[in-house]
Design a protein around this motif. Structure first.
Motif, PDB file in Angstrom:
ATOM      1  N   ASP A  50      54.965  56.069 113.756  1.00  0.00           N
ATOM      2  CA  ASP A  50      55.802  55.161 112.982  1.00  0.00           C
ATOM      3  C   ASP A  50      55.392  53.718 113.236  1.00  0.00           C
ATOM      4  N   VAL A  51      55.327  52.922 112.164  1.00  0.00           N
ATOM      5  CA  VAL A  51      55.060  51.487 112.271  1.00  0.00           C
ATOM      6  C   VAL A  51      56.248  50.769 111.649  1.00  0.00           C
ATOM      7  N   ARG A  52      56.996  50.033 112.467  1.00  0.00           N
ATOM      8  CA  ARG A  52      58.135  49.266 111.962  1.00  0.00           C
ATOM      9  C   ARG A  52      57.630  48.051 111.176  1.00  0.00           C
ATOM     10  N   VAL A  53      58.445  47.539 110.266  1.00  0.00           N
ATOM     11  CA  VAL A  53      58.010  46.429 109.419  1.00  0.00           C
ATOM     12  C   VAL A  53      57.706  45.167 110.219  1.00  0.00           C
ATOM     13  N   ASP A  54      58.377  44.978 111.361  1.00  0.00           N
ATOM     14  CA  ASP A  54      58.131  43.790 112.187  1.00  0.00           C
ATOM     15  C   ASP A  54      57.194  44.074 113.360  1.00  0.00           C
ATOM     16  N   GLU A  55      56.546  45.224 113.356  1.00  0.00           N
ATOM     17  CA  GLU A  55      55.638  45.614 114.441  1.00  0.00           C
ATOM     18  C   GLU A  55      54.200  45.219 114.094  1.00  0.00           C
ATOM     19  N   GLU A  56      53.506  44.651 115.078  1.00  0.00           N
ATOM     20  CA  GLU A  56      52.103  44.304 114.895  1.00  0.00           C
ATOM     21  C   GLU A  56      51.239  45.547 115.078  1.00  0.00           C
ATOM     22  N   VAL A  57      50.182  45.625 114.274  1.00  0.00           N
ATOM     23  CA  VAL A  57      49.210  46.706 114.395  1.00  0.00           C
ATOM     24  C   VAL A  57      47.862  46.062 114.640  1.00  0.00           C
ATOM     25  N   ASP A  58      47.251  46.361 115.782  1.00  0.00           N
ATOM     26  CA  ASP A  58      45.965  45.768 116.122  1.00  0.00           C
ATOM     27  C   ASP A  58      44.852  46.609 115.515  1.00  0.00           C
ATOM     28  N   LEU A  59      44.253  46.106 114.449  1.00  0.00           N
ATOM     29  CA  LEU A  59      43.194  46.825 113.745  1.00  0.00           C
ATOM     30  C   LEU A  59      41.834  46.676 114.413  1.00  0.00           C
ATOM     31  N   ARG A  60      41.757  45.865 115.444  1.00  0.00           N
ATOM     32  CA  ARG A  60      40.491  45.651 116.138  1.00  0.00           C
ATOM     33  C   ARG A  60      40.175  46.783 117.103  1.00  0.00           C
ATOM     34  N   ASP A  61      41.161  47.599 117.450  1.00  0.00           N
ATOM     35  CA  ASP A  61      40.976  48.621 118.478  1.00  0.00           C
ATOM     36  C   ASP A  61      40.280  49.892 117.992  1.00  0.00           C
ATOM     37  N   ARG A  62      40.340  50.163 116.703  1.00  0.00           N
ATOM     38  CA  ARG A  62      39.797  51.424 116.190  1.00  0.00           C
ATOM     39  C   ARG A  62      38.805  51.151 115.066  1.00  0.00           C
ATOM     40  N   ALA A  63      37.875  52.066 114.900  1.00  0.00           N
ATOM     41  CA  ALA A  63      36.860  51.912 113.862  1.00  0.00           C
ATOM     42  C   ALA A  63      37.420  52.221 112.474  1.00  0.00           C
ATOM     43  N   ALA A  64      38.347  53.157 112.375  1.00  0.00           N
ATOM     44  CA  ALA A  64      38.892  53.540 111.074  1.00  0.00           C
ATOM     45  C   ALA A  64      40.395  53.732 111.178  1.00  0.00           C
TER      46      ALA A  64
END
Length: 71
Positions: A50-64
């Motif tokens: 689950d990703v909450r609307v106010d939660e940051e997602v670090d896209l730098r950690d994974r290739a895809a």
């Protein structure tokens, strides 16, 4: 990243921010009703997180990344 809504028909989605909020991902996908949708990231193991609307997602950690939203 790959993005799908209410199914598994994934389409490319390009974000400029490498650490977006959940709401930014939804809005970039054209979903303005962020309260009416649930956002999930699909892990490399195939689990849904689950990703909450106010939660940051670090896209730098994974290739895809694959995200899916349900209304």
């Amino acid at each position: 990243m790959q993005f799908a809504v209410d199914g598994v028909d994934f389409h490319p989605l390009i974000l400029d921010d490498p650490v977006p909020l959940g709401r930014q991902i939804l809005k970039k996908a054209g979903i303005n009703d962020t309260d009416g949708h649930s956002l999930f990231v699909i892990t490399t193991e195939g689990d849904f997180e689950d990703v909450r609307v106010d939660e940051e997602v670090d896209l730098r950690d994974r290739a895809a990344f694959r995200f899916i939203a349900f209304s």
